[in-house]
Enzyme design. Structure first.
Site, mmCIF file in Angstrom:
data_model
loop_
_atom_site.group_PDB
_atom_site.id
_atom_site.type_symbol
_atom_site.label_atom_id
_atom_site.label_comp_id
_atom_site.label_asym_id
_atom_site.label_seq_id
_atom_site.Cartn_x
_atom_site.Cartn_y
_atom_site.Cartn_z
ATOM 1 N N THR A 337 71.868 4.350 96.976
ATOM 2 C CA THR A 337 71.838 6.032 96.727
ATOM 3 C C THR A 337 70.785 6.359 97.715
ATOM 4 O O THR A 337 70.067 5.632 98.422
ATOM 5 C CB THR A 337 71.167 6.084 95.514
ATOM 6 O OG1 THR A 337 70.226 4.878 95.303
ATOM 7 C CG2 THR A 337 72.286 5.581 94.376
ATOM 8 N N SER A 363 62.828 10.818 97.251
ATOM 9 C CA SER A 363 64.263 11.587 97.618
ATOM 10 C C SER A 363 64.404 11.460 98.912
ATOM 11 O O SER A 363 63.592 11.919 99.825
ATOM 12 C CB SER A 363 64.043 12.853 97.147
ATOM 13 O OG SER A 363 65.517 13.780 97.646
ATOM 14 N N ARG A 364 65.646 10.895 99.514
ATOM 15 C CA ARG A 364 65.720 10.561 100.952
ATOM 16 C C ARG A 364 66.278 11.988 101.615
ATOM 17 O O ARG A 364 66.507 12.208 102.677
ATOM 18 C CB ARG A 364 66.496 9.448 101.317
ATOM 19 C CG ARG A 364 65.923 8.108 100.726
ATOM 20 C CD ARG A 364 66.671 7.121 101.373
ATOM 21 N NE ARG A 364 65.781 6.004 100.800
ATOM 22 C CZ ARG A 364 66.488 5.059 99.690
ATOM 23 N NH1 ARG A 364 67.634 5.467 99.241
ATOM 24 N NH2 ARG A 364 65.816 4.031 99.127
ATOM 25 N N VAL A 365 66.366 12.894 100.644
ATOM 26 C CA VAL A 365 66.858 14.337 101.286
ATOM 27 C C VAL A 365 65.661 15.232 101.435
ATOM 28 O O VAL A 365 65.492 16.185 102.387
ATOM 29 C CB VAL A 365 67.861 14.995 100.359
ATOM 30 C CG1 VAL A 365 68.307 16.480 100.626
ATOM 31 C CG2 VAL A 365 69.137 14.045 100.225
#
Length: 499
Positions: A337, A363-365
């Protein structure tokens, strides 16, 4: 009177229209059956994941293609299937009915209505296993998907097309976050799919009723399979939900899909694999359990504009045992994810709900999935909370603290309090921005911490009554301009006088 010419004409017409042909079916024989699995001999041409039909009309999926037999998982009860029964190929890869007809309904993994309503009428079918969009077919995640939860939208933002894991122990509020996110999509033109894997029928019924009350059921499909159902149906459920979402995404729509939860899904797959005599690996899971979840979650994407620009955002849920997220399935899904929302029982029992551990969640976004208004206030909030976490650990060891440290701890406490939020009460982005702005600018320093929730509710009501142009401007532009900030400052100052 018998007319010979008329009879001859009918016979000639029938001879002309006669089509000779041979219908050929490949038929096998059940050689062993039990635990919702059958071993079938004779289906030499059968394909992986092909549907086969038993003599009693039940269907199964060919999962194990071996040298001398085929391992078939039965999609239903095996009570009426016995040794020697005939099994025939359908020539159709396992597929489910899809389309907008499923919105507002509760269905099983085979696409059949289980909510007591009329049968679902749709002519569109989609295979359960599909290739994930390639790099060329995707675009970057850049549009926010608002959850309505302050702690998430500000600190762990989710974007359309992202896969964000919700992970935590049992009863820490994982499902509550997913349900609040579904409720918050009202009026946002996002179709929602909730896949309930192995959950009690009473829980699913209560959920459907609550979504109906909140007006969220009209754009939601619930795919439900109970704990007493066959393991094959529990394995099939997320793939069926994903196929439904892909159909809507291909039409250019935005889709949110919740898998609740993939721990039970992995356990169902392990049960089937062990009964099919597949070699067990770590924790007795089969070797391809990582591939099982990666090929499911990779199908979530934000499609390129050439393909319609639709998106599917996945919120998989994983249950940990005693906070052990280094176990096999949690680490697998974390690595697949684009970030995780980590919930802890310690925070939950302290009354901090949602019990999001801001330090371990990521959150990697990041900011690319936030509006400019939220980004401008969230940066300061992250910094303050990080400093508070560091100081709170040292403050326990020391009784004599200087003034600036005490001030920092007080501000951190207030911000933590303001991030608490009641269940089923998601909040609009512009209201979140206003509250976080007030907290980071120090406007709530004089408000007693136990009264902060009352202050937040009262202030939002006051803002919409007296200064309605402020939230409207933030919602319309997605930005916090200097003029809007001045009006917001004036609104907070006026409200604080009367609070």
């Amino acid at each position: 009177m018998i007319n010979a010419d008329e009879i001859a004409g009918i016979l000639k017409a029938q001879i002309q229209n006669f089509k000779g042909g041979i219908a050929e079916d490949e038929v096998g024989t059940v050689i062993e059956v039990g635990a919702n699995l059958a071993r079938v001999y004779g289906l030499r041409g059968v394909r992986a994941s092909e549907l086969v039909e038993f003599a009693n009309g039940l269907q199964g999926v060919a999962l194990n293609l071996e040298e001398d037999n085929v391992g078939v998982v039965i999609l239903g009860s095996d009570q009426e299937i016995k040794e020697g029964d005939r099994v025939k190929r359908t020539g159709r890869i396992a597929s489910v009915p899809v389309g907008e007809a499923l919105l507002g309904r509760v269905v099983n993994p085979l696409g059949e209505a289980i909510d007591g309503g009329p049968p679902i009428e749709t002519k569109r079918y989609r295979t359960i296993e599909n290739t994930a969009p390639s790099v060329v077919q995707r675009q970057g995640v850049k549009q926010p998907l608002q959850t309505g939860i302050r702690a998430i939208d500000a600190l762990i933002p989710i974007g359309k097309g992202q896969r964000e894991l919700i992970i935590g122990d049992r009863s820490t509020g994982k499902t509550a976050i997913a349900i609040d996110t579904i409720i918050n999509q009202k009026g946002a033109n996002v179709c929602c799919i909730y896949v309930a894997i192995g959950q009690k029928n009473s829980t699913v019924a209560a959920l459907a009723q609550m979504l109906t009350q909140k007006g969220a059921m009209e754009y939601t499909t619930i795919v439900a399979v109970g704990p007493s159902e066959a393991a094959a149906l529990r394995w099939l459920a997320p793939f069926a939900g994903c196929a439904t979402g892909e159909e809507l995404m291909a039409k250019g729509k935005d889709v949110l899909i919740v898998y609740d939860d993939l721990t039970k899904h992995a356990q169902s797959y392990r049960e089937m694999s062990l009964l099919l005599r597949r070699p067990p690996g770590r924790e007795a899971y089969p070797g391809d359990v990582f591939f099982l979840h990666s090929r499911l979650l990779e199908r979530a994407a934000k499609l390129s504009d050439d393909l319609g620009g639709g998106s599917m955002t996945a919120l998989p849920i994983i249950e940990t045992q005693a906070g052990d997220f280094s176990a096999y399935i949690p680490t697998n899904v974390i690595s697949i994810t684009d970030g995780q929302i980590y919930l802890t029982p310690e925070l939950f029992f302290q009354g901090i709900r949602p019990a999001v551990d801001v330090g371990l969640s990521v959150s990697r976004v990041g900011g690319s999935a936030q509006t400019k208004a939220m980004k401008s206030v969230a940066g300061q909030l992250k910094l303050e909370l990080a400093q508070y976490r560091d100081l709170a650990a040292f403050a326990k060891l020391s009784s004599d603290l200087d003034k600036s440290t005490q001030m920092q701890l007080m501000r951190g406490e207030k911000m933590t309090e303001l991030l608490k939020q009641a269940q089923y009460q998601p909040q609009a982005m512009e209201d979140q921005v206003a509250i976080i702005y007030a907290a980071t600018k120090g406007y709530v320093n004089d408000v007693p911490t136990p009264r902060l929730q009352d202050w937040a509710r009262g202030f939002i009501g006051f803002l919409h009554r007296k200064y309605a142009a402020v939230p409207e401007a933030i919602a319309a532009s997605g930005q916090l301009s200097d003029d809007t900030k001045k009006q917001l400052d004036a609104a907070i100052a006026e409200f604080n006088k009367s609070f």
